[in-house]
Design an enzyme around this catalytic site. Structure first.
Site, PDB file in Angstrom:
ATOM      1  N   ASP A 143     -32.678   3.015   8.537  1.00 56.45           N
ATOM      2  CA  ASP A 143     -33.236   2.072   9.501  1.00 56.45           C
ATOM      3  C   ASP A 143     -34.784   2.212   9.859  1.00 56.45           C
ATOM      4  OD1 ASP A 143     -30.741   1.110  10.305  1.00 56.45           O
ATOM      5  OD2 ASP A 143     -30.054   2.948  11.439  1.00 56.45           O
ATOM      6  N   THR A 144     -35.147   3.464   9.935  1.00 52.54           N
ATOM      7  CA  THR A 144     -36.798   3.685  10.106  1.00 52.54           C
ATOM      8  C   THR A 144     -37.552   3.150   8.905  1.00 52.54           C
ATOM      9  OG1 THR A 144     -36.647   5.775   9.241  1.00 52.54           O
ATOM     10  CG2 THR A 144     -36.280   5.643  11.577  1.00 52.54           C
ATOM     11  N   ALA A 165     -31.025   5.259  15.251  1.00 52.43           N
ATOM     12  CA  ALA A 165     -31.441   4.929  14.111  1.00 52.43           C
ATOM     13  C   ALA A 165     -31.097   6.160  12.905  1.00 52.43           C
ATOM     14  CB  ALA A 165     -32.851   4.299  13.935  1.00 52.43           C
ATOM     15  N   ASP A 166     -30.916   5.650  11.714  1.00 54.01           N
ATOM     16  CA  ASP A 166     -30.866   6.493  10.700  1.00 54.01           C
ATOM     17  C   ASP A 166     -32.225   6.442   9.776  1.00 54.01           C
ATOM     18  OD1 ASP A 166     -30.337   4.443   8.926  1.00 54.01           O
ATOM     19  OD2 ASP A 166     -28.454   5.021   8.715  1.00 54.01           O
ATOM     20  N   SER A 167     -32.416   7.294   9.015  1.00 47.41           N
ATOM     21  CA  SER A 167     -33.518   7.351   8.166  1.00 47.41           C
ATOM     22  C   SER A 167     -33.827   6.107   7.431  1.00 47.41           C
ATOM     23  CB  SER A 167     -33.483   8.426   7.089  1.00 47.41           C
ATOM     24  OG  SER A 167     -32.542   8.332   6.383  1.00 47.41           O
TER      25      SER A 167
END
Lengths: 248, 78
Positions: free
Chosen positions: B39-40, B35-37
Site C-alpha cells: 500500500d505504501t 496499510a501494508d508495505s
C-alpha cells in the site's frame, strides 16, 4: 457455459515474437481474442506476423539489451493499444559452452536478456496492473532451469532465476489480483534447437516418453491457459511442458 | 488546510479505503491506517502522479505519515 480461455478485450505483449515459440504464443493469444503487441529485434519478421494476424496485431520493435527499452516499450504499448493486461516474457538467447571456457561476456549477455530484461518488463508493467487490480505475467523458462544441462550454465542459471523471480513477484502482487507464472518448455522444434545434430536429437528423443519433440503450439496452449480468466487461482506456478522428459 | 494537504488526504482515503476522519495529519499509514508495505509503495506512486513529482526511493522510505507526505510534496513543489 461461457467459452473457456477467451481473452477478448485484453492486450498482451509478447517479447521475442519472431521466434518459433514467441510467434506461436502471439497467434494463440490473438486467436483467443486478445490484441497483441509483437516485440523483437527483427522488424520485418514482426511485420509479416502482424500482417498474418491482421486486426489487433501491433509491431513494437525493441532491443531489450538496452536497459531503458523495457519501460519505454510498456509506455509505447499503453499509448498504441492500451494497458498491458498480459505480459509474456518469451525472448531468450543461448550462448552455450562449458563453464571452464565460458567468458564473462557470454555469461552476462545471457543473464541480461534472459533474466534482467524480463524483470524490467515485469516491473514496468506491474504499476498499471496493480492499479487495475488485474494482470498476468507469464515467463517462458526452460526445463534446463530445473534439471541443468552441461554446456548451459548461463542459460540454466537465467531460467532458474526466472522461476525464483516469478515466485517472489507472485507473492508481492497477489493481493492486487495479479498472477505471475512460468511455463518451462522441454525440447521444442525451433531454430534454437535446430543447431543440434541428428545424434543429439536421437538421444533426446529416447528421453522423451511422449516420443516427439515439442511443437511451439504445445507451449502456446499453456500460456493461453495461464493468461485466461480460468487461471485466476494459479500463481507462482511453473507448468512443465516437456513430453514427460522431466516429471517435476 | 493547504490544497496539498487536502489532496494528499483525499488520495489516502481513496487508496486505503479508510474513513476521512481517521486520516489526520499525524496518522501513520501503517500503524494507524492499516496499510501494508505494498500500500505504501502504491501511495507513493499515486502522490507522484497526482502532483507530477518524483519521489526517490530513499525519500519514499521516510514518508510514513500523512504529514511526511505533505511536507515532502510541498518542498518538492516549492
Amino acid at each position: 457455459m461461457t467459452a473457456l480461455f477467451r481473452l477478448d478485450g485484453k492486450a498482451a505483449l509478447v517479447t521475442g515474437a519472431t521466434g518459433g515459440i514467441g510467434a506461436a504464443i502471439a497467434r494463440a493469444l490473438h486467436a483467443q481474442g486478445a490484441r497483441v503487441a509483437l516485440t523483437g529485434r527483427r522488424e520485418s519478421e514482426l511485420a509479416a506476423l502482424a500482417a498474418e494476424l491482421g486486426e489487433g496485431a501491433f509491431v513494437l520493435p525493441a532491443d531489450l539489451t538496452d536497459p531503458e527499452a523495457p519501460a519505454a516499450l510498456i509506455e509505447r504499448m499503453e499509448a498504441e493499444l492500451g494497458a498491458c493486461d498480459i505480459l509474456v516474457n518469451n525472448a531468450g538467447m543461448t550462448r552455450d559452452g562449458l563453464a571452464l571456457r565460458m567468458g564473462d561476456k557470454d555469461w552476462a549477455d545471457v543473464l541480461e536478456v534472459d533474466l534482467t530484461a524480463p524483470f524490467r518488463l515485469a516491473r514496468a508493467s506491474l504499476r498499471g496492473m496493480m492499479k487495475r487490480r488485474s494482470g498476468r505475467i507469464i515467463s517462458i523458462a526452460s526445463i534446463v532451469g530445473v534439471t541443468g544441462n552441461a554446456g548451459q550454465a548461463n542459460y540454466a542459471a537465467a531460467k532458474a532465476g526466472l522461476i525464483g523471480m516469478s515466485k517472489a513477484l507472485a507473492q508481492e502482487v497477489a493481493p492486487r489480483g495479479v498472477t505471475v507464472n512460468v511455463v518451462a518448455p522441454g525440447f521444442v522444434a525451433t531454430a534454437m534447437t535446430d543447431v543440434l545434430n541428428d545424434t543429439q536429437k536421437a538421444g533426446l528423443m529416447g528421453r522423451i516418453p511422449l516420443g516427439r519433440m515439442g511443437q511451439p503450439e504445445d507451449i502456446a496452449a499453456a500460456v493461453v491457459y495461464l493468461a485466461s480468466p480460468q487461471a485466476g487461482w494459479v500463481t507462482g506456478a511453473t507448468i512443465h511442458v516437456n513430453g514427460g522428459m522431466a516429471m517435476i | 488546510m493547504s490544497d496539498t494537504a487536502e489532496k494528499v488526504k483525499k488520495i489516502v482515503v481513496e487508496h486505503l479505503g479508510v474513513e476521512e476522519s481517521k486520516v489526520t495529519t499525524d496518522a501513520s499509514f501503517i500503524d494507524d491506517l492499516g496499510a501494508d508495505s505494498l500500500d505504501t509503495v502504491e501511495l507513493v506512486m499515486a502522490f507522484e502522479e497526482a502532483f507530477a513529482i518524483e519521489i526517490p526511493d530513499d525519500a519514499a522510505e521516510k514518508i510514513t505519515t500523512v504529514k511526511d507526505a505533505i511536507d515532502f510534496i510541498e518542498k518538492a513543489k516549492a
